[in-house]
Design a protein around this motif. Structure first.
Motif, short mmCIF file in Angstrom:
data_model
loop_
_atom_site.label_atom_id
_atom_site.label_comp_id
_atom_site.label_asym_id
_atom_site.label_seq_id
_atom_site.Cartn_x
_atom_site.Cartn_y
_atom_site.Cartn_z
N ILE A 168 1.38 -1.52 0.06
CA ILE A 168 0.11 0.17 -0.61
C ILE A 168 0.99 1.29 0.02
O ILE A 168 2.09 1.47 0.51
CB ILE A 168 -1.09 -0.13 1.16
CG1 ILE A 168 -2.07 -1.06 1.74
CG2 ILE A 168 -1.85 1.66 0.91
CD1 ILE A 168 -2.91 -1.19 2.08
N VAL A 169 0.68 2.42 -1.12
CA VAL A 169 1.44 3.45 -1.15
C VAL A 169 -0.28 4.46 -0.91
O VAL A 169 -0.25 4.33 -1.26
CB VAL A 169 2.19 3.32 -2.29
CG1 VAL A 169 2.40 4.76 -2.84
CG2 VAL A 169 3.61 2.53 -2.06
N LEU A 170 0.46 5.68 -0.43
CA LEU A 170 -0.59 6.92 -0.29
C LEU A 170 0.84 7.75 -0.73
O LEU A 170 1.78 8.22 -0.35
CB LEU A 170 -0.53 7.03 1.08
CG LEU A 170 -1.58 6.56 1.70
CD1 LEU A 170 -1.15 5.13 2.51
CD2 LEU A 170 -1.99 7.25 3.61
N GLY A 171 0.29 8.33 -1.73
CA GLY A 171 0.67 9.21 -2.88
C GLY A 171 0.08 10.81 -2.48
O GLY A 171 -0.90 11.04 -2.98
N ASP B 290 5.04 -2.11 5.62
CA ASP B 290 4.42 -2.84 3.99
C ASP B 290 3.38 -1.44 3.73
O ASP B 290 2.75 -1.99 2.30
CB ASP B 290 4.20 -3.52 3.80
CG ASP B 290 3.80 -3.97 2.29
OD1 ASP B 290 4.92 -3.67 1.80
OD2 ASP B 290 3.06 -5.22 2.38
N ILE B 291 3.19 -0.19 4.67
CA ILE B 291 2.65 0.46 3.75
C ILE B 291 3.77 1.86 3.95
O ILE B 291 4.33 2.73 4.96
CB ILE B 291 2.07 1.04 5.01
CG1 ILE B 291 0.16 -0.13 4.78
CG2 ILE B 291 0.48 2.30 4.35
CD1 ILE B 291 -0.48 0.26 5.83
N VAL C 137 -2.34 7.78 11.67
CA VAL C 137 -2.77 6.29 11.88
C VAL C 137 -1.90 5.61 10.62
O VAL C 137 -1.30 4.91 12.03
CB VAL C 137 -3.74 5.97 11.63
CG1 VAL C 137 -4.76 4.48 11.53
CG2 VAL C 137 -4.93 6.50 12.40
N LEU C 138 -1.15 5.14 10.08
CA LEU C 138 -0.63 4.27 9.10
C LEU C 138 1.36 4.48 9.35
O LEU C 138 1.64 3.59 8.16
CB LEU C 138 -1.36 4.42 7.57
CG LEU C 138 -3.35 4.19 7.37
CD1 LEU C 138 -3.52 3.38 6.17
CD2 LEU C 138 -3.20 2.51 8.24
#
Length: 330
Positions: free
Chosen positions: A128-131, A287-288, A281-282
């Motif tokens: 999981i990636v947040l861009g 793996d995030i 939170v993450l």
């Protein structure tokens, strides 16, 4: 004062590097305070020795850009010049080696900034990636390119693209057509990216086979998404409940990319953005990965970068004055 004569290896690319009426050379001259004389297959650079070296580095970097088939825009020239100024010219070589995919016209899709390169690496190396970043940084476009690459390589079985259908000034009920017609305007940027990568016919064919699915976020509820590349776009407009629901759809063999710009929240209460909460939170979950773009990664018109910088400066000034006023009033 010093001078240096430089021979440029690729005579076919020289005219493009120099720019119309040597406009790119003039920009480099101005930024590094040197004088550049165009000698056809080479150049003579005059100025302070350190500035001569930097000007040559910038020209060589632009030459590599042209040689790998990329379009040389004013934004590209500015980015290369700024990277050289920051003594980060070596990082520009990382970009050249990373071709993600190709458009239907054969144009390579590759990162155009170091920030974009690190974003692609994060997608490769994490589930999981947040861009997170401003408009024009390629967050969604590059995520779609990675999804198409994974589909073609049979690493996944389908692509799922979604975004929240936030009512930006108009009520959905007053828009013409059925539900799909009403939500399509929100999903159009996702269609556009896919059309460029695969072509309209291939996209329509895969939509019919359910290999590609483009749907509002609400359609994700109650599902488990296995062996899929899932992209949530405009995530700054999700609520806490929505983004938690989305994250927990992750199934076996799947990858998620969540993109958003926390400066453009359309929710009635911006403080309740699910993306902002998820970033907190993450942040320590294995793996995030959370990747932050800056205005330097903007690859649209050069004014977009200037607009973002101007607004950031303005908002910082407003917040600073607000804090001073609050402290004064006790």
């Amino acid at each position: 004062m010093a001078e240096k004569n430089c021979t440029l290896a690729d005579s076919d690319a020289i005219a493009t590097v120099f720019g119309s009426y040597d406009s790119n050379l003039k920009q480099i001259e101005q930024q590094f305070q040197v004088v550049i004389v165009n000698r056809g297959t080479g150049i003579k650079i005059t100025g302070e020795q350190a500035n001569i070296e930097k000007a040559e580095q910038a020209i060589q970097a632009l030459l590599r850009t042209v040689q790998r088939g990329d379009t040389l825009t004013d934004q590209t020239v500015r980015y290369v010049v700024n990277m050289v100024k920051e003594n980060a010219a070596e990082q520009l070589k990382e970009i050249a080696a990373d071709a993600v995919s190709f458009t239907i016209t054969g144009k390579p899709v590759r990162p155009r900034t170091v920030g974009q390169k690190h974003y692609l690496d994060a997608i490769r190396n994490n589930t999981i990636v947040l861009g997170i970043g401003p408009a024009g940084t390629g967050k969604t476009y590059l995520a779609v390119a990675m999804a198409v690459k994974a589909l073609k390589a049979h690493d996944i079985e389908r692509i799922i693209l979604t975004r929240p259908a936030v009512e930006a000034g108009e009520k959905l009920g007053f828009l013409p057509g059925d539900l799909q017609d009403k939500v399509d305007p929100y999903l159009r940027p996702l269609y556009d990216a896919l059309f460029e990568m695969l072509g309209a016919e291939a996209v329509e064919r895969n939509l019919e086979k359910n290999i590609i699915e483009i749907a509002p976020l609400a359609y994700m509820r109650g599902r488990t998404l296995d062996h899929a590349f899932i992209i949530l776009d405009e995530a700054q407009n999700t609520t806490s409940e929505q983004i938690k629901m989305f994250l927990t759809r992750l199934g076996e063999g799947s990858k998620m990319v969540i993109t958003g710009d926390i400066t453009q929240i359309d929710l009635p209460d911006p403080k309740r953005s699910g993306l902002i909460e998820a970033m907190k939170v993450l942040s320590t979950v294995d793996d995030i990965h959370i990747h932050y773009f800056s205005e330097k990664d903007v690859v649209r018109h050069r004014l977009v970068q200037d607009i973002i910088t101007a607004y950031a400066s303005y908002e910082h000034k407003i917040n600073h004055n607000h804090e001073r006023k609050k402290n004064r009033n006790g």
